[in-house]
Design a protein around this motif. Structure first.
Motif, mmCIF file in Angstrom:
data_model
loop_
_atom_site.group_PDB
_atom_site.id
_atom_site.type_symbol
_atom_site.label_atom_id
_atom_site.label_comp_id
_atom_site.label_asym_id
_atom_site.label_seq_id
_atom_site.Cartn_x
_atom_site.Cartn_y
_atom_site.Cartn_z
ATOM 1 N N PHE A 1 58.775 -37.509 -26.254
ATOM 2 C CA PHE A 1 57.669 -36.753 -26.836
ATOM 3 C C PHE A 1 58.065 -36.189 -28.204
ATOM 4 C CE2 PHE A 1 55.918 -32.573 -27.757
ATOM 5 C CZ PHE A 1 54.559 -32.792 -27.656
ATOM 6 N N ARG B 1 73.435 -34.437 -9.415
ATOM 7 C CA ARG B 1 72.157 -34.584 -10.117
ATOM 8 C C ARG B 1 71.551 -35.967 -9.925
ATOM 9 N NH1 ARG B 1 71.738 -30.414 -14.632
ATOM 10 N NH2 ARG B 1 73.488 -29.064 -14.184
ATOM 11 N N GLU C 1 59.086 -39.450 -19.865
ATOM 12 C CA GLU C 1 60.519 -39.127 -19.887
ATOM 13 C C GLU C 1 61.201 -39.919 -21.002
ATOM 14 O OE1 GLU C 1 62.966 -37.124 -18.471
ATOM 15 O OE2 GLU C 1 64.311 -38.357 -19.691
ATOM 16 N N ARG C 2 62.068 -39.224 -21.741
ATOM 17 C CA ARG C 2 62.715 -39.898 -22.882
ATOM 18 C C ARG C 2 63.810 -40.885 -22.452
ATOM 19 N NH1 ARG C 2 66.449 -34.966 -25.232
ATOM 20 N NH2 ARG C 2 67.637 -34.822 -23.304
ATOM 21 N N TYR D 1 83.863 -26.550 -17.507
ATOM 22 C CA TYR D 1 83.235 -25.749 -18.546
ATOM 23 C C TYR D 1 84.165 -24.597 -18.895
ATOM 24 C CZ TYR D 1 78.995 -27.919 -16.598
ATOM 25 O OH TYR D 1 78.063 -28.803 -16.133
ATOM 26 N N GLY E 1 73.900 -19.932 -11.203
ATOM 27 C CA GLY E 1 73.476 -21.178 -10.531
ATOM 28 C C GLY E 1 72.003 -21.178 -10.185
ATOM 29 N N GLY F 1 69.339 -22.098 -12.526
ATOM 30 C CA GLY F 1 68.456 -22.892 -13.388
ATOM 31 C C GLY F 1 67.639 -23.933 -12.644
ATOM 32 N N VAL F 2 68.299 -24.766 -11.889
ATOM 33 C CA VAL F 2 67.571 -25.840 -11.221
ATOM 34 C C VAL F 2 66.684 -25.269 -10.111
ATOM 35 C CG1 VAL F 2 69.203 -26.504 -9.396
ATOM 36 C CG2 VAL F 2 67.825 -28.222 -10.494
ATOM 37 N N GLY G 1 62.657 -30.245 -12.308
ATOM 38 C CA GLY G 1 61.401 -29.486 -12.295
ATOM 39 C C GLY G 1 60.205 -30.403 -12.420
ATOM 40 N N ASP H 1 63.563 -24.943 -17.529
ATOM 41 C CA ASP H 1 64.290 -24.463 -18.701
ATOM 42 C C ASP H 1 63.392 -24.317 -19.928
ATOM 43 O OD1 ASP H 1 66.559 -24.418 -17.188
ATOM 44 O OD2 ASP H 1 67.707 -25.808 -18.422
HETATM 45 C C1 FAD Z 1 76.379 -26.699 -18.648
HETATM 46 C C2 FAD Z 1 75.310 -26.425 -17.642
HETATM 47 C C3 FAD Z 1 75.625 -26.192 -16.313
HETATM 48 C C4 FAD Z 1 74.635 -25.906 -15.396
HETATM 49 N N1 FAD Z 1 74.942 -25.635 -14.106
HETATM 50 C C5 FAD Z 1 73.968 -25.309 -13.221
HETATM 51 C C6 FAD Z 1 74.237 -24.995 -11.865
HETATM 52 O O1 FAD Z 1 75.376 -25.013 -11.420
HETATM 53 N N2 FAD Z 1 73.197 -24.672 -11.044
HETATM 54 C C7 FAD Z 1 71.906 -24.651 -11.511
HETATM 55 O O2 FAD Z 1 70.993 -24.338 -10.750
HETATM 56 N N3 FAD Z 1 71.623 -24.950 -12.769
HETATM 57 C C8 FAD Z 1 72.612 -25.279 -13.641
HETATM 58 N N4 FAD Z 1 72.317 -25.575 -14.916
HETATM 59 C C9 FAD Z 1 70.932 -25.496 -15.343
HETATM 60 C C10 FAD Z 1 70.123 -26.678 -14.857
HETATM 61 O O3 FAD Z 1 70.743 -27.885 -15.239
HETATM 62 C C11 FAD Z 1 68.758 -26.561 -15.456
HETATM 63 O O4 FAD Z 1 68.264 -25.256 -15.294
HETATM 64 C C12 FAD Z 1 67.799 -27.521 -14.776
HETATM 65 O O5 FAD Z 1 68.248 -28.845 -14.904
HETATM 66 C C13 FAD Z 1 66.414 -27.351 -15.394
HETATM 67 O O6 FAD Z 1 65.576 -28.343 -14.920
HETATM 68 P P1 FAD Z 1 64.360 -28.818 -15.817
HETATM 69 O O7 FAD Z 1 63.674 -29.852 -15.004
HETATM 70 O O8 FAD Z 1 63.596 -27.638 -16.297
HETATM 71 O O9 FAD Z 1 65.005 -29.431 -17.148
HETATM 72 P P2 FAD Z 1 66.110 -30.546 -17.370
HETATM 73 O O10 FAD Z 1 66.951 -30.750 -16.194
HETATM 74 O O11 FAD Z 1 66.763 -30.210 -18.662
HETATM 75 O O12 FAD Z 1 65.253 -31.871 -17.551
HETATM 76 C C14 FAD Z 1 64.514 -32.115 -18.700
HETATM 77 C C15 FAD Z 1 64.131 -33.590 -18.746
HETATM 78 O O13 FAD Z 1 63.302 -33.792 -19.882
HETATM 79 C C16 FAD Z 1 63.760 -34.896 -20.624
HETATM 80 N N5 FAD Z 1 63.375 -34.652 -22.016
HETATM 81 C C17 FAD Z 1 63.944 -33.808 -22.895
HETATM 82 N N6 FAD Z 1 63.312 -33.814 -24.073
HETATM 83 C C18 FAD Z 1 62.301 -34.695 -23.929
HETATM 84 C C19 FAD Z 1 61.276 -35.147 -24.797
HETATM 85 N N7 FAD Z 1 61.168 -34.674 -26.054
HETATM 86 N N8 FAD Z 1 60.396 -36.063 -24.335
HETATM 87 C C20 FAD Z 1 60.485 -36.547 -23.072
HETATM 88 N N9 FAD Z 1 61.442 -36.150 -22.204
HETATM 89 C C21 FAD Z 1 62.338 -35.239 -22.632
HETATM 90 C C22 FAD Z 1 65.240 -34.955 -20.371
HETATM 91 O O14 FAD Z 1 65.768 -36.259 -20.578
HETATM 92 C C23 FAD Z 1 65.331 -34.507 -18.912
HETATM 93 O O15 FAD Z 1 65.200 -35.597 -18.026
HETATM 94 C C24 FAD Z 1 73.296 -25.877 -15.835
HETATM 95 C C25 FAD Z 1 72.974 -26.169 -17.159
HETATM 96 C C26 FAD Z 1 73.978 -26.427 -18.058
HETATM 97 C C27 FAD Z 1 73.619 -26.719 -19.502
#
Ligand code: FAD
Length: 382
Positions: free
Chosen positions: A131, A109, A35-36, A228, A312, A314-315, A16, A302
């Motif tokens: 952060f 990923r 990014e952490r 899973y 499926g 979330g991403v 995202g 998220d």
């Molecule tokens: C077990 C599991 C299976 C999944 N399977 C699917 C699937 O099949 N299809 C699908 O669409 N989605 C799936 N998802 C969901 C999907 O992974 C997420 O919805 C998606 O990655 C969200 O993207 P995002 O960019 O919001 O957050 P994230 O991908 O969680 O990225 C967050 C980023 O922020 C960074 N970060 C975290 N905390 C901090 C901080 N304090 N400071 C700086 N950086 C930080 C992290 O390192 C990461 O790089 C799954 C999730 C899980 C847990």
């Protein structure tokens, strides 16, 4: 454009956050991603992702990155087998000419992250920036990171995933437990470490559903098998079970007990020394969640609307948030950032609420009696 001459901080370089950074840079914005992760080559955990036409793929299209996607996606990775606990096959998309998986191409990923990172201007991502907190400064925020560095931004976007800290600066709404806890396992080099199940998966995905439990697995391009388990358990099960999830033997004992009526061939998932396990209770936000729009802060992905992975989405939702937010921030019709964020949040929260409801339906269906029948009917459009 309301973001002209503004400093934008995106916290979190997941799909995202990186998609948003790319789209905003295409519009000439001044963006940094905090990014952490220590560096760009840190291994990204988790199974392959299927991107949907109107959301994940549309985001890549708008970002001009479809070429990179086409070069890296894995045509067979989405092919699904639906089994029961005894390996009886109810659906095998490998033997179908046209399968449901073709509309939803899969990418791992790591290559997705690489494509997005390579599309950004040099030094956009500030690695090793975990952060911790932020405080109001001038017309924006001063962000503090674990590495003792601080950064100013006029607009902050929390994209740091399910455990977002930035969310608490916008709303106190807490996540709700879905009733299902997953146990994730990653088996490196599965062709050696879990050969029989590796062969069953045939480079694609398996959904084994029975007795109100699920076991989903997929093979990544680097040969890792990610699985899973999903079980209906209490919210505090991970703590109260007494299992030390860093000790594979303890988790294996639990599995043999909990899945004792399942075919013994599933035990292979826990037999090698190369399985890394993480318990994952599944949460979502209330369908009617809302907050007062701010002039210098919002959320995406998220952080805004975590949901279980059983649809499926979330991403895909995270990447759709990114292109909708970028459009709003660049739209000449808005006179202030707050107006742009208001429009974005209104649409995002409505869409996320609908998708969360559909996801919860799937979560319940997959963890109820007759799950295979329900899923087959759903695939047949009934
Ligand atoms: C077990 C599991 C299976 C999944 N399977 C699917 C699937 O099949 N299809 C699908 O669409 N989605 C799936 N998802 C969901 C999907 O992974 C997420 O919805 C998606 O990655 C969200 O993207 P995002 O960019 O919001 O957050 P994230 O991908 O969680 O990225 C967050 C980023 O922020 C960074 N970060 C975290 N905390 C901090 C901080 N304090 N400071 C700086 N950086 C930080 C992290 O390192 C990461 O790089 C799954 C999730 C899980 C847990």
């Amino acid at each position: 454009m309301v973001i002209e001459h503004k400093k934008i901080a995106i916290v979190g370089g997941g799909p995202g956050g990186l998609t948003l950074a790319r789209l905003l840079q295409m519009k000439g914005a001044d963006v940094k991603v905090y990014e952490r992760d220590a560096h760009k080559n840190v291994r990204v955990q988790g199974a392959t992702l299927d991107l949907h036409e109107e959301s994940g793929l549309e985001a890549l299209r708008r970002a001009g990155l479809m070429e990179g996607f086409t070069a890296n996606y894995r045509p067979d990775a989405g092919k699904l087998k639906i089994l029961d606990k005894d390996f009886k096959v109810y659906l095998d998309e490998h033997s179908l000419l046209n399968s449901h998986s073709e509309d939803r191409p899969e990418i791992d990923r790591s290559p997705l992250r690489k494509i997005l990172l390579e599309s950004l201007q040099p030094d956009t991502v500030v690695w090793d920036s975990h952060f911790i907190s932020m405080e109001k400064k001038d017309n924006g925020w001063l962000l503090h990171c674990k590495n003792n560095k601080s950064y100013y931004a006029d607009l902050v976007i929390g994209a740091e995933g399910a455990r977002s800290k930035i969310r608490s600066y916008l709303t106190g709404i807490q996540p709700v437990y879905s009733g299902v806890t997953m146990v994730e396992g990653n088996i490196a080099n599965a062709e050696i470490n879990a050969l029989e199940i590796f062969k069953w998966a045939n480079g694609g995905k398996i959904f084994a559903l029975d007795e109100s439990k699920s076991l989903l697995l997929s093979i990544k391009g680097d040969g890792t098998l990610t699985f899973y388990t999903g079980c209906n358990v209490d919210e505090n099960w991970v703590r109260e079970s007494g299992i030390d999830f860093s000790k594979k033997e303890q988790v294996f004992e639990w599995f043999k007990n909990e899945f004792h009526t399942w075919d013994k061939r599933w035990n292979e998932l826990f037999e090698s020394e190369n399985v890394v396990i993480i318990p994952r209770p599944q949460y979502y936000y209330p369908l009617d969640q809302a907050w007062e729009t701010q002039s210098d802060l919002t959320l995406l992905g998220d952080a805004a609307h975590v949901m279980p992975p059983y649809a499926g989405e979330g991403v895909n939702m995270a990447m759709q948030d990114a292109f909708e937010l970028a459009e709003c921030l660049a739209d000449q019709k808005f006179r202030t950032i707050k107006e742009a964020l208001k429009q974005y949040e209104k649409n995002m929260l409505k869409r996320a609420s609908e998708m969360t409801a559909a996801t919860l339906d799937n979560t319940n269906l997959i963890h109820a009696e007759g799950a295979v029948d329900h899923l087959l009917k759903m695939f047949n459009g009934e």
